[in-house]
Scaffold this motif. Structure first.
Motif, PDB file in Angstrom:
ATOM      1  N   ALA A 193       0.821  -1.119  -0.087  1.00 30.06           N
ATOM      2  CA  ALA A 193       0.121   0.062  -0.157  1.00 30.06           C
ATOM      3  C   ALA A 193       0.778   1.269  -0.134  1.00 30.06           C
ATOM      4  CB  ALA A 193      -0.821   0.122   1.338  1.00 30.06           C
ATOM      5  N   ARG A 194       1.963   1.016   0.724  1.00 30.38           N
ATOM      6  CA  ARG A 194       2.875   2.414   0.870  1.00 30.38           C
ATOM      7  C   ARG A 194       3.553   2.515  -0.557  1.00 30.38           C
ATOM      8  NH1 ARG A 194       5.114   4.905   4.980  1.00 30.38           N
ATOM      9  NH2 ARG A 194       2.955   5.086   5.450  1.00 30.38           N
ATOM     10  N   GLU A 195       3.947   1.515  -1.190  1.00 32.83           N
ATOM     11  CA  GLU A 195       4.631   1.690  -2.456  1.00 32.83           C
ATOM     12  C   GLU A 195       3.653   2.147  -3.418  1.00 32.83           C
ATOM     13  OE1 GLU A 195       8.135  -1.706  -2.644  1.00 32.83           O
ATOM     14  OE2 GLU A 195       6.456  -2.278  -3.664  1.00 32.83           O
ATOM     15  N   ALA A 196       2.304   1.874  -3.344  1.00 27.33           N
ATOM     16  CA  ALA A 196       1.440   2.329  -4.165  1.00 27.33           C
ATOM     17  C   ALA A 196       0.765   3.543  -3.696  1.00 27.33           C
ATOM     18  CB  ALA A 196      -0.070   1.258  -4.115  1.00 27.33           C
ATOM     19  N   GLU A 197       1.492   4.092  -3.065  1.00 28.18           N
ATOM     20  CA  GLU A 197       1.191   5.677  -2.417  1.00 28.18           C
ATOM     21  C   GLU A 197      -0.318   5.770  -1.989  1.00 28.18           C
ATOM     22  OE1 GLU A 197       2.505   8.161  -5.938  1.00 28.18           O
ATOM     23  OE2 GLU A 197       4.130   8.492  -4.594  1.00 28.18           O
ATOM     24  N   LEU A 198      -0.977   4.842  -1.149  1.00 30.21           N
ATOM     25  CA  LEU A 198      -2.186   4.774  -0.876  1.00 30.21           C
ATOM     26  C   LEU A 198      -2.207   5.033   0.880  1.00 30.21           C
ATOM     27  CD1 LEU A 198      -3.787   1.632  -2.698  1.00 30.21           C
ATOM     28  CD2 LEU A 198      -4.148   4.206  -2.973  1.00 30.21           C
ATOM     29  N   CYS A 199      -2.902   5.784   1.371  1.00 30.57           N
ATOM     30  CA  CYS A 199      -3.063   5.738   3.013  1.00 30.57           C
ATOM     31  C   CYS A 199      -3.590   4.379   3.322  1.00 30.57           C
ATOM     32  CB  CYS A 199      -4.032   7.167   3.164  1.00 30.57           C
ATOM     33  SG  CYS A 199      -3.222   8.732   3.242  1.00 30.57           S
ATOM     34  N   TYR A 200      -3.110   4.114   4.397  1.00 31.09           N
ATOM     35  CA  TYR A 200      -3.443   2.545   4.716  1.00 31.09           C
ATOM     36  C   TYR A 200      -3.496   2.625   6.251  1.00 31.09           C
ATOM     37  CZ  TYR A 200      -2.781  -2.286   5.339  1.00 31.09           C
ATOM     38  OH  TYR A 200      -2.907  -4.066   5.865  1.00 31.09           O
ATOM     39  N   ALA A 201      -4.694   2.072   6.695  1.00 35.84           N
ATOM     40  CA  ALA A 201      -4.919   1.965   8.055  1.00 35.84           C
ATOM     41  C   ALA A 201      -5.588   0.415   8.301  1.00 35.84           C
ATOM     42  CB  ALA A 201      -5.923   2.728   8.666  1.00 35.84           C
ATOM     43  N   SER A 202      -4.636  -0.309   9.499  1.00 40.20           N
ATOM     44  CA  SER A 202      -5.063  -1.524   9.938  1.00 40.20           C
ATOM     45  C   SER A 202      -5.909  -1.482  11.256  1.00 40.20           C
ATOM     46  CB  SER A 202      -3.701  -2.127   9.948  1.00 40.20           C
ATOM     47  OG  SER A 202      -3.995  -3.593  10.936  1.00 40.20           O
ATOM     48  N   VAL A 203      -7.061  -2.084  11.021  1.00 37.55           N
ATOM     49  CA  VAL A 203      -8.035  -2.240  12.001  1.00 37.55           C
ATOM     50  C   VAL A 203      -7.916  -3.640  12.301  1.00 37.55           C
ATOM     51  CG1 VAL A 203     -10.401  -2.062  12.853  1.00 37.55           C
ATOM     52  CG2 VAL A 203      -9.496  -0.485  11.327  1.00 37.55           C
ATOM     53  N   ALA A 204      -7.418  -3.964  13.514  1.00 32.36           N
ATOM     54  CA  ALA A 204      -7.355  -5.555  14.006  1.00 32.36           C
ATOM     55  C   ALA A 204      -8.422  -5.686  15.148  1.00 32.36           C
ATOM     56  CB  ALA A 204      -5.818  -5.614  14.560  1.00 32.36           C
ATOM     57  N   MET A 205      -9.064  -6.826  15.010  1.00 36.49           N
ATOM     58  CA  MET A 205     -10.127  -7.167  15.769  1.00 36.49           C
ATOM     59  C   MET A 205      -9.281  -8.739  16.497  1.00 36.49           C
ATOM     60  SD  MET A 205     -13.312  -6.822  13.631  1.00 36.49           S
ATOM     61  CE  MET A 205     -13.181  -8.283  12.382  1.00 36.49           C
ATOM     62  N   VAL A 206      -9.295  -8.218  17.803  1.00 35.64           N
ATOM     63  CA  VAL A 206      -8.734  -9.323  18.675  1.00 35.64           C
ATOM     64  C   VAL A 206      -9.778 -10.284  18.907  1.00 35.64           C
ATOM     65  CG1 VAL A 206      -7.770  -9.684  21.042  1.00 35.64           C
ATOM     66  CG2 VAL A 206      -7.404  -7.634  19.901  1.00 35.64           C
ATOM     67  N   THR A 207      -9.247 -11.444  18.655  1.00 35.94           N
ATOM     68  CA  THR A 207     -10.214 -12.754  18.499  1.00 35.94           C
ATOM     69  C   THR A 207      -9.738 -13.986  19.665  1.00 35.94           C
ATOM     70  OG1 THR A 207      -9.006 -13.715  16.902  1.00 35.94           O
ATOM     71  CG2 THR A 207     -10.930 -12.697  16.320  1.00 35.94           C
ATOM     72  N   ASP A 208      -8.227 -13.727  20.228  1.00 33.28           N
ATOM     73  CA  ASP A 208      -7.908 -14.835  21.006  1.00 33.28           C
ATOM     74  C   ASP A 208      -6.615 -14.324  21.719  1.00 33.28           C
ATOM     75  OD1 ASP A 208      -5.482 -15.714  19.335  1.00 33.28           O
ATOM     76  OD2 ASP A 208      -7.004 -15.063  18.072  1.00 33.28           O
ATOM     77  N   TYR A 209      -6.039 -14.962  22.626  1.00 29.35           N
ATOM     78  CA  TYR A 209      -4.885 -14.755  23.156  1.00 29.35           C
ATOM     79  C   TYR A 209      -3.690 -15.573  22.948  1.00 29.35           C
ATOM     80  CZ  TYR A 209      -6.569 -11.497  26.932  1.00 29.35           C
ATOM     81  OH  TYR A 209      -6.994 -10.570  27.555  1.00 29.35           O
ATOM     82  N   ASP A 210      -3.813 -16.154  21.446  1.00 26.11           N
ATOM     83  CA  ASP A 210      -3.014 -16.924  20.959  1.00 26.11           C
ATOM     84  C   ASP A 210      -2.613 -18.238  21.816  1.00 26.11           C
ATOM     85  OD1 ASP A 210      -1.158 -17.433  18.661  1.00 26.11           O
ATOM     86  OD2 ASP A 210       0.345 -16.777  19.755  1.00 26.11           O
ATOM     87  N   CYS A 211      -1.446 -18.326  22.250  1.00 28.45           N
ATOM     88  CA  CYS A 211      -1.125 -19.593  23.118  1.00 28.45           C
ATOM     89  C   CYS A 211      -0.167 -19.316  24.265  1.00 28.45           C
ATOM     90  CB  CYS A 211      -0.732 -20.851  22.248  1.00 28.45           C
ATOM     91  SG  CYS A 211       0.967 -20.567  21.519  1.00 28.45           S
ATOM     92  N   TRP A 212       0.004 -18.030  24.726  1.00 30.56           N
ATOM     93  CA  TRP A 212       0.802 -17.621  25.811  1.00 30.56           C
ATOM     94  C   TRP A 212       0.270 -17.771  27.172  1.00 30.56           C
ATOM     95  CZ3 TRP A 212      -0.012 -13.431  28.510  1.00 30.56           C
ATOM     96  CH2 TRP A 212      -0.832 -12.355  27.740  1.00 30.56           C
ATOM     97  N   HIS A 213      -1.012 -17.532  27.143  1.00 34.80           N
ATOM     98  CA  HIS A 213      -1.865 -17.086  28.347  1.00 34.80           C
ATOM     99  C   HIS A 213      -2.103 -18.223  28.997  1.00 34.80           C
ATOM    100  CE1 HIS A 213      -4.466 -15.014  31.153  1.00 34.80           C
ATOM    101  NE2 HIS A 213      -4.341 -13.849  30.333  1.00 34.80           N
ATOM    102  N   GLU A 214      -1.508 -18.353  30.249  1.00 39.26           N
ATOM    103  CA  GLU A 214      -1.796 -19.505  31.008  1.00 39.26           C
ATOM    104  C   GLU A 214      -3.264 -19.852  31.420  1.00 39.26           C
ATOM    105  OE1 GLU A 214       0.386 -21.572  32.438  1.00 39.26           O
ATOM    106  OE2 GLU A 214       2.260 -20.363  32.271  1.00 39.26           O
ATOM    107  N   GLY A 215      -4.291 -18.565  31.528  1.00 40.51           N
ATOM    108  CA  GLY A 215      -5.515 -18.769  31.948  1.00 40.51           C
ATOM    109  C   GLY A 215      -6.445 -18.967  30.785  1.00 40.51           C
ATOM    110  N   HIS A 216      -5.899 -19.158  29.692  1.00 42.09           N
ATOM    111  CA  HIS A 216      -6.886 -19.299  28.238  1.00 42.09           C
ATOM    112  C   HIS A 216      -6.183 -20.375  27.455  1.00 42.09           C
ATOM    113  CE1 HIS A 216      -9.214 -15.553  28.655  1.00 42.09           C
ATOM    114  NE2 HIS A 216      -8.251 -15.026  29.314  1.00 42.09           N
ATOM    115  N   ASP A 217      -7.233 -20.912  26.880  1.00 42.68           N
ATOM    116  CA  ASP A 217      -7.052 -22.188  25.969  1.00 42.68           C
ATOM    117  C   ASP A 217      -6.252 -21.698  24.731  1.00 42.68           C
ATOM    118  OD1 ASP A 217      -8.412 -24.065  27.332  1.00 42.68           O
ATOM    119  OD2 ASP A 217     -10.319 -23.880  26.281  1.00 42.68           O
ATOM    120  N   ALA A 218      -5.220 -22.580  24.320  1.00 42.29           N
ATOM    121  CA  ALA A 218      -4.574 -21.902  22.979  1.00 42.29           C
ATOM    122  C   ALA A 218      -5.645 -21.759  21.979  1.00 42.29           C
ATOM    123  CB  ALA A 218      -3.507 -23.093  22.504  1.00 42.29           C
ATOM    124  N   VAL A 219      -5.306 -20.594  21.043  1.00 41.85           N
ATOM    125  CA  VAL A 219      -6.235 -20.444  19.957  1.00 41.85           C
ATOM    126  C   VAL A 219      -6.378 -21.557  19.032  1.00 41.85           C
ATOM    127  CG1 VAL A 219      -4.080 -19.426  18.488  1.00 41.85           C
ATOM    128  CG2 VAL A 219      -6.519 -18.708  17.951  1.00 41.85           C
TER     129      VAL A 219
END
Ligand SMILES: CSC[C@H]1O[C@H](OP(=O)(O)O)[C@H](O)[C@@H]1O
Ligand SMILES: Nc1ncnc2[nH]cnc12
Length: 289
Positions: A193-219
């Motif tokens: 997007a930067r090479e194409a000279e476009l303004c770019y924003a990333s909206v990330a929606m958190v869905t899980d705690y991957d697999c590091w968190h002792e209190g949550h199941d792995a994703v």
């Protein structure tokens, strides 16, 4: 100049509602096929385009997505601003499933993807010091708040190759590196997007705690889908709020995203490869012609 917003939909986001005069259009690019046709129409008077990153029905893997064709297609259609929606795992306690995060930095660990429009015969080096557009990110943060989301502004996205999720040792290491969220598609999308000279924003929606968190199941995929389904209303409202927050007469980007190539091309004009220049017509034509 009138802005045109392009929305790139991630996992679970294969359609947007409410576009007036909407139609799916096939876009041909010199980089091959985009992930799908592009839905074009108008929202509150503003032209908009929507491309599902994995294709409708989720056909493309993070590694098989043709990122160059996707960015070229959106630029070719006239997009000035790209809002990229993604599902991510959280690498920190205070980014909880359901939260929305505006990414402003990346650690790129991908290794099996075409990551530049440029190459032998037309060499260019753009700046990635600030890889997302601050102005567009602030607009998205406001849209997310209006949509009723818990919003975090500023986060480092670890882009992994996938398609398997991380091992626990990797997840713990990424936390030590200072990454805040993890996903498989943020790169090379932001670079292109930067090479194409476009303004770019990333909206990330958190869905899980991957697999590091002792209190949550792995994703796993079920966890990701359950959170995305619960969040889909907020994601839709965010997109609907965007046109009202973007000025209808667009000034130059204060950060210069729209001039990223001004001093980036190294190859002497008389030694540039004619075939590559033809391919670059949509993304970089204005600096190469
Ligand atoms: C379905 S979990 C893994 C998958 O979800 C994310 O996709 P996207 O960034 O397009 O929302 C992640 O990057 C993986 O591709
Ligand atoms: N934990 C995770 N790792 C990589 N990509 C993801 N997408 C959503 N959650 C993810």
């Amino acid at each position: 100049m009138q802005p045109m917003i392009g929305v790139i939909g991630g996992s679970g986001v294969y359609q947007i509602d409410g576009l007036e005069g909407a139609s799916w259009v096939k876009v041909k690019t010199p980089w091959g096929k985009p992930s799908d046709q592009v839905l074009v129409g108008r929202l509150n008077g503003l032209p908009m385009a929507f491309l599902p990153r994995h294709g409708r029905g989720h056909v493309e893997t993070p590694s098989s997505i043709n990122y160059r064709a996707n960015i070229d297609a959106l630029k070719r259609l006239g997009c000035t601003d790209l809002v990229a929606v993604s599902a991510v795992g959280s690498l920190r306690e205070d980014f909880a499933p359901g939260d929305f995060v505006l990414v402003d930095q990346y650690i790129d660990r991908t290794f099996a993807r075409e990551n530049s429009f440029f190459g032998p015969g037309c060499v260019a080096h753009v700046s990635l010091a600030h890889p997302t557009c601050r102005h567009l990110s602030a607009v998205c943060a406001e849209a997310a708040r209006l949509a009723g989301a818990q919003v975090h502004e500023g986060a480092t996205y670890l882009a992994m190759e996938g398609p398997q999720f991380s091992t626990r040792a990797e997840s713990l290491m990424y936390r030590q590196w200072g990454a805040d969220v993890i996903g498989m598609t943020g790169m090379p999308e932001a670079k292109l997007a930067r090479e194409a000279e476009l303004c770019y924003a990333s909206v990330a929606m958190v869905t899980d705690y991957d697999c590091w968190h002792e209190g949550h199941d792995a994703v796993d995929v079920q966890q990701v889908i359950a959170t995305l389904v619960a969040n889909s209303g907020r994601a839709k409202r965010l997109v609907t709020a965007l046109p009202g927050l973007v000025a209808s007469d667009r000034a130059a980007c204060p950060q210069g995203c729209d001039h990223a190539l001004s001093h980036a091309v190294m190859t002497a004009p008389d030694l540039r490869d004619a075939e590559l220049l033809t391919k670059l017509d949509a993304v970089a034509g204005c600096v190469l012609r």
